[in-house]
Enzyme design. Structure first.
Site, PDB file in Angstrom:
ATOM      1  N   ARG A  17       0.849  -1.206   0.000  1.00  0.00           N
ATOM      2  CA  ARG A  17       0.000   0.000   0.000  1.00  0.00           C
ATOM      3  C   ARG A  17       0.878   1.248   0.000  1.00  0.00           C
ATOM      4  NH1 ARG A  17      -0.881   0.910   5.818  1.00  0.00           N
ATOM      5  NH2 ARG A  17      -0.110  -0.938   6.911  1.00  0.00           N
ATOM      6  N   GLY A  18       0.237   2.401  -0.131  1.00  0.00           N
ATOM      7  CA  GLY A  18       0.932   3.680  -0.012  1.00  0.00           C
ATOM      8  C   GLY A  18       2.066   3.865  -1.017  1.00  0.00           C
ATOM      9  N   ILE A  19       3.162   4.463  -0.524  1.00  0.00           N
ATOM     10  CA  ILE A  19       4.309   4.784  -1.380  1.00  0.00           C
ATOM     11  C   ILE A  19       4.923   3.515  -1.972  1.00  0.00           C
ATOM     12  CG2 ILE A  19       6.676   5.695  -1.313  1.00  0.00           C
ATOM     13  CD1 ILE A  19       5.644   7.728   0.844  1.00  0.00           C
ATOM     14  N   ARG A  35       4.229  -7.406   5.970  1.00  0.00           N
ATOM     15  CA  ARG A  35       3.911  -8.323   7.064  1.00  0.00           C
ATOM     16  C   ARG A  35       2.733  -9.204   6.701  1.00  0.00           C
ATOM     17  NH1 ARG A  35       3.510  -3.794  11.635  1.00  0.00           N
ATOM     18  NH2 ARG A  35       2.478  -2.851   9.857  1.00  0.00           N
ATOM     19  N   GLY A  56       7.733   1.002   6.919  1.00  0.00           N
ATOM     20  CA  GLY A  56       7.888   1.900   8.063  1.00  0.00           C
ATOM     21  C   GLY A  56       6.595   2.037   8.841  1.00  0.00           C
ATOM     22  N   TYR A  72      10.574   8.400  15.474  1.00  0.00           N
ATOM     23  CA  TYR A  72      10.507   8.314  14.004  1.00  0.00           C
ATOM     24  C   TYR A  72      11.595   9.176  13.356  1.00  0.00           C
ATOM     25  CZ  TYR A  72       8.150   8.633   9.390  1.00  0.00           C
ATOM     26  OH  TYR A  72       7.834   8.599   8.049  1.00  0.00           O
ATOM     27  N   ILE A 104       2.860  13.040   2.255  1.00  0.00           N
ATOM     28  CA  ILE A 104       2.293  12.361   1.093  1.00  0.00           C
ATOM     29  C   ILE A 104       0.963  11.744   1.536  1.00  0.00           C
ATOM     30  CG2 ILE A 104       2.746  10.616  -0.697  1.00  0.00           C
ATOM     31  CD1 ILE A 104       4.952  12.857  -0.524  1.00  0.00           C
TER      32      ILE A 104
HETATM   33  N1  LIG Z   1       3.157   9.181   3.947  1.00  0.00           N
HETATM   34  C1  LIG Z   1       4.038  10.135   4.174  1.00  0.00           C
HETATM   35  O1  LIG Z   1       3.693  11.333   4.249  1.00  0.00           O
HETATM   36  C2  LIG Z   1       5.494   9.796   4.360  1.00  0.00           C
HETATM   37  C3  LIG Z   1       6.398  10.856   4.435  1.00  0.00           C
HETATM   38  C4  LIG Z   1       7.742  10.587   4.588  1.00  0.00           C
HETATM   39  C5  LIG Z   1       8.174   9.284   4.653  1.00  0.00           C
HETATM   40  N2  LIG Z   1       7.289   8.273   4.582  1.00  0.00           N
HETATM   41  C6  LIG Z   1       7.828   6.925   4.667  1.00  0.00           C
HETATM   42  O2  LIG Z   1       7.470   6.222   3.502  1.00  0.00           O
HETATM   43  C7  LIG Z   1       7.342   4.828   3.791  1.00  0.00           C
HETATM   44  C8  LIG Z   1       5.974   4.353   3.335  1.00  0.00           C
HETATM   45  O3  LIG Z   1       4.997   5.130   4.001  1.00  0.00           O
HETATM   46  P1  LIG Z   1       3.434   5.068   3.629  1.00  0.00           P
HETATM   47  O4  LIG Z   1       2.897   6.402   3.970  1.00  0.00           O
HETATM   48  O5  LIG Z   1       3.244   4.489   2.282  1.00  0.00           O
HETATM   49  O6  LIG Z   1       2.980   4.051   4.765  1.00  0.00           O
HETATM   50  P2  LIG Z   1       1.746   3.044   4.889  1.00  0.00           P
HETATM   51  O7  LIG Z   1       0.699   3.328   3.860  1.00  0.00           O
HETATM   52  O8  LIG Z   1       1.389   3.053   6.330  1.00  0.00           O
HETATM   53  O9  LIG Z   1       2.452   1.648   4.495  1.00  0.00           O
HETATM   54  C9  LIG Z   1       3.485   1.125   5.304  1.00  0.00           C
HETATM   55  C10 LIG Z   1       3.960  -0.169   4.687  1.00  0.00           C
HETATM   56  O10 LIG Z   1       5.027  -0.667   5.494  1.00  0.00           O
HETATM   57  C11 LIG Z   1       4.757  -2.037   5.773  1.00  0.00           C
HETATM   58  N3  LIG Z   1       5.376  -2.406   7.055  1.00  0.00           N
HETATM   59  C12 LIG Z   1       5.259  -1.789   8.246  1.00  0.00           C
HETATM   60  N4  LIG Z   1       5.962  -2.456   9.189  1.00  0.00           N
HETATM   61  C13 LIG Z   1       6.534  -3.515   8.557  1.00  0.00           C
HETATM   62  C14 LIG Z   1       7.377  -4.567   8.977  1.00  0.00           C
HETATM   63  N5  LIG Z   1       7.764  -4.699  10.252  1.00  0.00           N
HETATM   64  N6  LIG Z   1       7.792  -5.469   8.054  1.00  0.00           N
HETATM   65  C15 LIG Z   1       7.392  -5.370   6.757  1.00  0.00           C
HETATM   66  N7  LIG Z   1       6.575  -4.401   6.301  1.00  0.00           N
HETATM   67  C16 LIG Z   1       6.160  -3.486   7.192  1.00  0.00           C
HETATM   68  C17 LIG Z   1       3.267  -2.153   5.787  1.00  0.00           C
HETATM   69  O11 LIG Z   1       2.908  -3.506   5.582  1.00  0.00           O
HETATM   70  P3  LIG Z   1       1.558  -4.155   6.222  1.00  0.00           P
HETATM   71  O12 LIG Z   1       0.439  -3.675   5.338  1.00  0.00           O
HETATM   72  O13 LIG Z   1       1.758  -5.607   6.149  1.00  0.00           O
HETATM   73  O14 LIG Z   1       1.428  -3.603   7.592  1.00  0.00           O
HETATM   74  C18 LIG Z   1       2.894  -1.240   4.620  1.00  0.00           C
HETATM   75  O15 LIG Z   1       3.023  -1.919   3.397  1.00  0.00           O
HETATM   76  C19 LIG Z   1       7.568   4.691   5.306  1.00  0.00           C
HETATM   77  O16 LIG Z   1       8.901   4.341   5.562  1.00  0.00           O
HETATM   78  C20 LIG Z   1       7.289   6.089   5.814  1.00  0.00           C
HETATM   79  O17 LIG Z   1       7.958   6.341   7.020  1.00  0.00           O
HETATM   80  C21 LIG Z   1       5.955   8.490   4.437  1.00  0.00           C
END
Ligand SMILES: NC(=O)c1ccc[n+]([C@@H]2O[C@H](COP(=O)([O-])OP(=O)(O)OC[C@H]3O[C@@H](n4cnc5c(N)ncnc54)[C@H](OP(=O)(O)O)[C@@H]3O)[C@@H](O)[C@H]2O)c1
Length: 239
Positions: A17-19, A39, A82, A145, A178
């Site tokens: 999902r997401g990024i 996961r 993350g 974080y 994002i």
């Molecule tokens: N969204 C933002 O504004 C933003 C900004 C800066 C940086 N980021 C970074 O970009 C990355 C993606 O963020 P997102 O917003 O797309 O997040 P998200 O939609 O919450 O998705 C997080 C993803 O990480 C996976 N995950 C979490 N813990 C895990 C683990 N222990 N082992 C394997 N997979 C794991 C989740 O898998 P499950 O579905 O199985 O839980 C999910 O696929 C993260 O590192 C986040 O910190 C995001």
């Protein structure tokens, strides 16, 4: 300049999902075979998935074994998985600290360590770590974080120095805000305050981050190494 054709497969951690999901789709659209890890073991339609928990060395190593057996060596690693556990410092439990550092920082290092084995043999590889604008800005309520995301810079640049001579690049992207499940968790007041601070006046789209990551994995980006690339609408300017 003659550019090498892509070999092996790309692994996007947190790619369901997401990024991560958008990044897997961008890599596939660019012709790179791609596997996602999460996961839950779920994946976007048509994308192969492996179950992996980046907080466990055994799980990471098992997932790489499975990918190598079924799809070939991992030549591109996107360490994107993350989590957040936001709370003010004085309320932050050891568990909030450990969980966030494990998933965001140590998880990425574990994946790089396992991926490096085949990349070094092949003398070719691309690694992209997903940090955040908060690595440099700091963020009230995100001590855990921001520390993890800052740690990725030191870790990534160290590996860039170790492996640069083997045709492997390591770069770090630092997204701002994002629109994903992660930012949906913020309160309406926090979302409005953040929006007011972003010079472009909007949140970023997952596809914008995905396209940057895909470019860093392309042969054209072979001379970009150890870079920290913001993609934040100007939120972090000056840092
Ligand atoms: N969204 C933002 O504004 C933003 C900004 C800066 C940086 N980021 C970074 O970009 C990355 C993606 O963020 P997102 O917003 O797309 O997040 P998200 O939609 O919450 O998705 C997080 C993803 O990480 C996976 N995950 C979490 N813990 C895990 C683990 N222990 N082992 C394997 N997979 C794991 C989740 O898998 P499950 O579905 O199985 O839980 C999910 O696929 C993260 O590192 C986040 O910190 C995001």
């Amino acid at each position: 300049m003659e550019l090498p054709a892509p070999h092996g497969v790309a692994l996007v951690t947190g790619g369901n999902r997401g990024i991560g999901r958008a990044t897997a789709q961008a890599l596939l659209a660019g012709g790179h075979p791609t596997v996602v890890g999460s996961r839950s073991g779920s994946a976007p339609d048509g994308v192969p998935a492996v179950q992996m928990d980046v907080t466990s060395t055994q799980s990471v190593n098992d997932a790489f074994d499975e990918i190598e057996q079924n799809y070939g060596p991992v030549s591109v690693l996107i360490a994107n998985a993350g989590i957040t556990r936001d709370t003010l410092l004085m309320r932050m439990s050891d568990d909030d600290l450990d969980a966030v550092i494990q998933a965001n920082l140590i998880g990425a290092i574990r994946c790089m360590r396992r991926a490096a084995r085949n990349m070094v043999k092949a003398r070719n590889g691309r690694i992209v770590l997903v940090s955040s604008v908060v690595w440099a800005l700091g963020s009230a309520g995100q001590t855990n974080y921001a520390a993890a995301k800052a740690g990725l810079i030191g870790a990534g640049r160290s590996v860039a120095r170790e492996l640069g001579g083997r045709g492997i690049t390591v770069n770090i992207v630092a997204p701002g805000f994002i629109d994903t499940d992660m930012t949906q968790e913020l309160s309406a007041a926090d979302r409005a305050a953040i929006l007011a601070a972003i010079p472009t006046g909007r949140y970023g789209e997952v596809s914008e981050v995905a396209d940057l990551i895909a470019y860093l994995c392309s042969p054209q980006a072979a001379y970009i190494n150890g870079a920290v690339i913001p993609i934040d609408g100007g939120l972090g300017m000056g840092h």
